[in-house]
Design an enzyme around this catalytic site. Structure first.
Site, PDB file in Angstrom:
ATOM      1  CG  ASN A  15      -0.303   0.635   2.428  1.00 30.76           C
ATOM      2  OD1 ASN A  15      -0.257   1.864   2.559  1.00 30.76           O
ATOM      3  ND2 ASN A  15       0.233  -0.188   3.312  1.00 30.76           N
TER       4      ASN A  15
ATOM      5  CG  LEU B  63       1.050   8.637   7.313  1.00 28.86           C
ATOM      6  CD1 LEU B  63       2.147   9.588   7.811  1.00 28.86           C
ATOM      7  CD2 LEU B  63       0.540   7.800   8.470  1.00 28.86           C
TER       8      LEU B  63
ATOM      9  CB  CYS C  55       4.657   6.211   7.487  1.00 25.94           C
ATOM     10  SG  CYS C  55       3.670   6.056   5.988  1.00 25.94           S
TER      11      CYS C  55
ATOM     12  CE  LYS D 161       3.278   0.089  12.856  1.00 21.52           C
ATOM     13  NZ  LYS D 161       1.875   0.089  12.449  1.00 21.52           N
TER      14      LYS D 161
ATOM     15  CB  ILE E  47       8.283  -4.750  11.394  1.00 21.03           C
ATOM     16  CG1 ILE E  47       7.530  -5.834  10.621  1.00 21.03           C
ATOM     17  CG2 ILE E  47       9.464  -5.340  12.116  1.00 21.03           C
ATOM     18  CD1 ILE E  47       8.342  -6.548   9.532  1.00 21.03           C
ATOM     19  CG  ASN E  48       5.169   0.903   9.436  1.00 25.14           C
ATOM     20  OD1 ASN E  48       4.446   0.511   8.513  1.00 25.14           O
ATOM     21  ND2 ASN E  48       4.999   2.080  10.005  1.00 25.14           N
TER      22      ASN E  48
ATOM     23  N   GLY F 291       3.121  -7.949  11.898  1.00 21.48           N
ATOM     24  CA  GLY F 291       3.696  -8.198  10.585  1.00 21.48           C
ATOM     25  C   GLY F 291       3.237  -9.559  10.092  1.00 21.48           C
ATOM     26  N   GLY F 292       2.164  -9.567   9.319  1.00 17.29           N
ATOM     27  CA  GLY F 292       1.717 -10.791   8.654  1.00 17.29           C
ATOM     28  C   GLY F 292       0.989 -11.802   9.513  1.00 17.29           C
TER      29      GLY F 292
ATOM     30  N   GLY G 227      -2.854  -6.808  11.056  1.00 16.86           N
ATOM     31  CA  GLY G 227      -2.977  -5.744  10.062  1.00 16.86           C
ATOM     32  C   GLY G 227      -3.683  -6.187   8.798  1.00 16.86           C
TER      33      GLY G 227
END
Lengths: 302, 242
Positions: free
Chosen positions: A69, A73, A131, A166, A192-193, A244-245, A266
């Site tokens: 993605n 923001l 981000c 984060k 994680i981001n 994360g996943g 997420g």
């Protein structure tokens, strides 16, 4: 009776399941499907000082077991979040929420943190320094130990609630960034981001995302996230929220064994809006099968 | 919105790359023509959004075009197989009390307009139908529209069927239009009509408004194509930016 409770600083959660920022809006759409009060907490959509539209479309590209993605923001700005979204969420979710904030300068982080710190249904502040979708902004902070420390210190100065930083996985050594945040006074870490990624349309020969690059999330990144949570947990004393996943109850157990005190779900919300509910319902049975009586006992046991 | 299991009843090629897809399942979440469903195609991460062509109790009809790997895989599925579907998504067309509106569709944008035409006819409204295709191989559903007792004008780019040209070549004196089709067509049509509702397509993440993957700017802020759309009103659309 299996004990699913866990603790993030002074915040006691009924279970470790938290929808991740940006995959759950402000809860209203999901509340059409189930009672959100079964969740441990909710990390709300990342908020900046001013409203942001975000990046041009297309913002979404698919990959094997994942999604990239480049939303950038998009959010209505801190005032609207405080005056409208948070009170609205408080009506449908009766537990403390995680306020995810972002910024393009230390001053902006400080401004947002100070504002959300005063809001009663905010239990914890998650500072997004990672981000990947905003140029010269978030990511620049998250990849530099000194900048992470500077933001952390500045935000800590103006807040009373626990501050979780984060972290970005798009760095050579996430452990050193994590340690900088801890030394600067962070109460915990979220990781994680998304991982910086891209796709190219082979017919048009152009990148699919208008922003060219975006952040990869979804099942594809789970082993990477797990490894980073494991490394960071070993190196710091503060709690870690692992993400994360994660897409099933087994992943939650694995992430907690790696060192996560709680987890965020997420991308899985986007394809199965009932995923958090299913995982929460499945956890007791899975714990039973694995001989776990108190889920928090397994944190970092690997 | 609900997450439901549907069973494939029919998956038939009806024109070049176009499949008539009939499913059995609970359709009670679908309230308006122009709404869509989000299908989990086995083997793919994201769901695929498809506009609803028509529905009745326990039967859902979608018409889709094979455009990539996901729809290719879907076209190989057969009767009896089950699919996870998020049903009742998007706002759909608002049925306005306008006596003689136009319904203007292009290619893969035609399907939701059939469900719309049917419901307008039920309200004793007689829309004028204009459908545009590239050529005669790609034409579908013209007879279905005619069976509703409606006047249908078909245009093809190469003139192999109907009027040679674009839908905009045959729009005359249009006060109000319900439109669905590719973006360049929507933009061209808006210049030929005074008012109307336009359905948009977008690459979506979730399909139900939480990821902000498909937000577009409008005159008064932004709208999520999946949740606040896919149907937008003529007057709110920023035609130069969309």
């Amino acid at each position: 009776m299996i004990d699913l409770t866990t603790t993030l600083s002074n915040l006691k959660l009924d279970n470790p399941i938290i929808p991740a920022s940006g995959t759950f809006g402000y809860g209203v759409e999901m509340a059409e499907l189930y009672d959100l009060n079964i969740l441990g907490s909710i990390s709300i959509k990342g908020t900046t000082q001013n409203a942001r539209y975000g990046n041009d479309l297309p913002r979404i590209a698919e990959s094997s077991s994942g999604v990239i993605n480049s939303v950038g923001l998009q959010n209505p700005g801190i005032e609207k979040v405080i005056n409208y979204e948070l009170p609205n969420l408080a009506k449908i979710f009766h537990k403390p929420v995680i306020a995810n904030i972002s910024g393009f300068s230390v001053e902006e982080y400080v401004y947002c943190a100070e504002r959300v710190d005063k809001i009663s249904n905010v239990g914890l502040i998650e500072v997004n320094v990672s981000c990947p979708n905003v140029h010269g902004g978030g990511l620049a902070f998250g990849v530099d130990c000194e900048k992470v420390a500077e933001v952390t210190k500045a935000v800590k100065k103006v807040t009373t609630k626990p501050i979780y930083i984060k972290l970005s996985p798009n760095v050579t050594d996430i452990v050193s960034i994590a340690k900088s945040a801890e030394q600067a006074g962070a109460d915990g870490l979220s990781l994680i981001n998304t991982l910086l990624a891209m796709r190219i349309d082979i017919k048009t020969r152009k990148p699919i995302l208008a922003n060219v690059m975006g952040g990869l999330s979804g099942a594809a990144i789970f082993p990477v996230a797990l490894r980073m949570v494991y490394q960071v947990h070993k190196a710091v004393k503060i709690p870690v929220i692992g993400m994360g996943g994660i897409s099933k109850a087994e992943d939650v157990i694995e992430m907690m064994l790696a060192g996560a005190s709680a987890v965020q779900i997420g991308a899985a919300n986007l394809i199965d809006p009932l995923i958090c509910k299913s995982i929460i319902e499945k956890l007791p049975e899975l714990c039973e099968r694995l001989g776990i009586k108190k889920l928090s006992d397994i944190i970092g046991a690997a | 919105m609900r997450e439901l299991v549907f069973t494939i009843q029919k998956n038939q090629l009806i024109a070049k790359h176009m499949f008539n897809f009939v499913l059995t399942g609970d359709t009670s979440d679908i309230m308006k023509p122009g709404q869509f469903v989000n299908i989990q195609v086995p083997g793919f991460f994201l769901r695929r959004p498809f506009s609803v062509c028509d529905w009745r109790e326990n039967e859902l009809t979608l018409i889709y075009k094979v455009v990539g790997n996901g729809t290719e895989a879907l076209s190989k599925m057969s009767a009896g197989q089950e699919l996870s579907i998020l049903s009742g998504l998007g706002n759909g067309y608002e049925l306005r009390e306008i006596k003689n509106p136009f319904i203007i569709g292009g290619g893969a944008g035609v399907p939701p307009l059939y469900g719309l035409a049917k419901r307008l006819v039920e309200k004793n409204i007689t829309p004028k139908i204009i459908l545009g295709f590239n050529n005669s191989d790609e034409i579908f559903y013209v007879n279905e529209f005619k069976s509703l007792g409606l006047e249908v004008t078909v245009t093809t780019l190469d003139g192999s069927y109907g009027v040679k040209g674009l839908v905009t070549d045959v729009i005359d004196n249009c006060e109000y239009a319900y439109v669905c089709g590719p973006l360049p067509m929507l933009k061209a049509v808006h210049k030929k009509v005074s008012d109307g509702q336009f359905s948009f397509e977008a690459r979506m993440g979730c399909g139900f408004g939480v990821c902000m993957g498909c937000s577009v700017k409008i005159k008064d802020g932004y709208k999520r194509i999946c949740k606040d759309g896919p149907v937008l009103n003529y007057s709110e659309i920023l035609w130069d930016e969309i």
